[in-house]
Design a protein around this motif. Sequence first.
Motif, short mmCIF file in Angstrom:
data_model
loop_
_atom_site.label_atom_id
_atom_site.label_comp_id
_atom_site.label_asym_id
_atom_site.label_seq_id
_atom_site.Cartn_x
_atom_site.Cartn_y
_atom_site.Cartn_z
N ALA A 127 0.85 -1.19 0.00
CA ALA A 127 0.00 0.00 0.00
C ALA A 127 0.88 1.24 0.00
N VAL A 128 0.25 2.38 -0.20
CA VAL A 128 0.91 3.65 0.08
C VAL A 128 0.62 3.98 1.54
N TYR A 129 1.67 4.26 2.28
CA TYR A 129 1.55 4.55 3.70
C TYR A 129 1.68 6.06 3.92
N TYR A 130 0.77 6.59 4.72
CA TYR A 130 0.73 8.02 5.02
C TYR A 130 0.81 8.25 6.51
N TYR A 137 -3.30 17.27 9.20
CA TYR A 137 -2.17 17.34 8.28
C TYR A 137 -1.77 15.94 7.83
N TRP A 138 -1.29 15.87 6.58
CA TRP A 138 -0.92 14.61 5.96
C TRP A 138 0.41 14.73 5.25
N GLY A 139 1.14 13.63 5.25
CA GLY A 139 2.32 13.55 4.41
C GLY A 139 1.94 13.16 2.99
N GLN A 140 2.94 13.06 2.15
CA GLN A 140 2.70 12.78 0.74
C GLN A 140 2.58 11.29 0.45
N GLY A 141 2.97 10.47 1.39
CA GLY A 141 2.87 9.03 1.25
C GLY A 141 4.16 8.40 0.79
N THR A 142 4.35 7.15 1.19
CA THR A 142 5.50 6.37 0.75
C THR A 142 5.02 4.97 0.39
N GLN A 143 5.49 4.45 -0.73
CA GLN A 143 5.03 3.16 -1.23
C GLN A 143 5.74 2.02 -0.53
#
Length: 125
Positions: A92-95, A114-120
């Motif tokens: 998944a993409v993890y945020y 607030y959210w980060g951009q995500g990491t796969q």
Amino acid sequence: QVQLVESGGGLVQTGGSLRLSCAASGGTFSNYVMGWFRRAPGKERELVAAISRSGSNTYYADSVKGRFTISRDNAKNTMYLQMNSLKPEDTAVYYCAADRRSGWYSAHPGDYDYWGQGTQVTVSS
């Protein structure tokens, strides 16, 4: 305004481990309940783990309990997610996300400010 930046994602084989980091800037990190969410292809974003402002309380989704560990270092403005015994269904993409208002964790993405951009994260079988 808080900025969140994730790192540490990648490709790993089944049974492997990864450690995600979420670096925060622009705010008082210890004021926020923090959470890790993930979105798998074709699925809704789901809460994986959450940690209280002090780090003394944690929450885990049943699907990751016993395999993932959430932690935070308020002096370094950083949150972590240690992921062990990874499975293909963890792909998944993890945020990372920050919640300023809730008393404890919320499973609803809309409650996070607030959210980060995500990491796969990709786990191969």
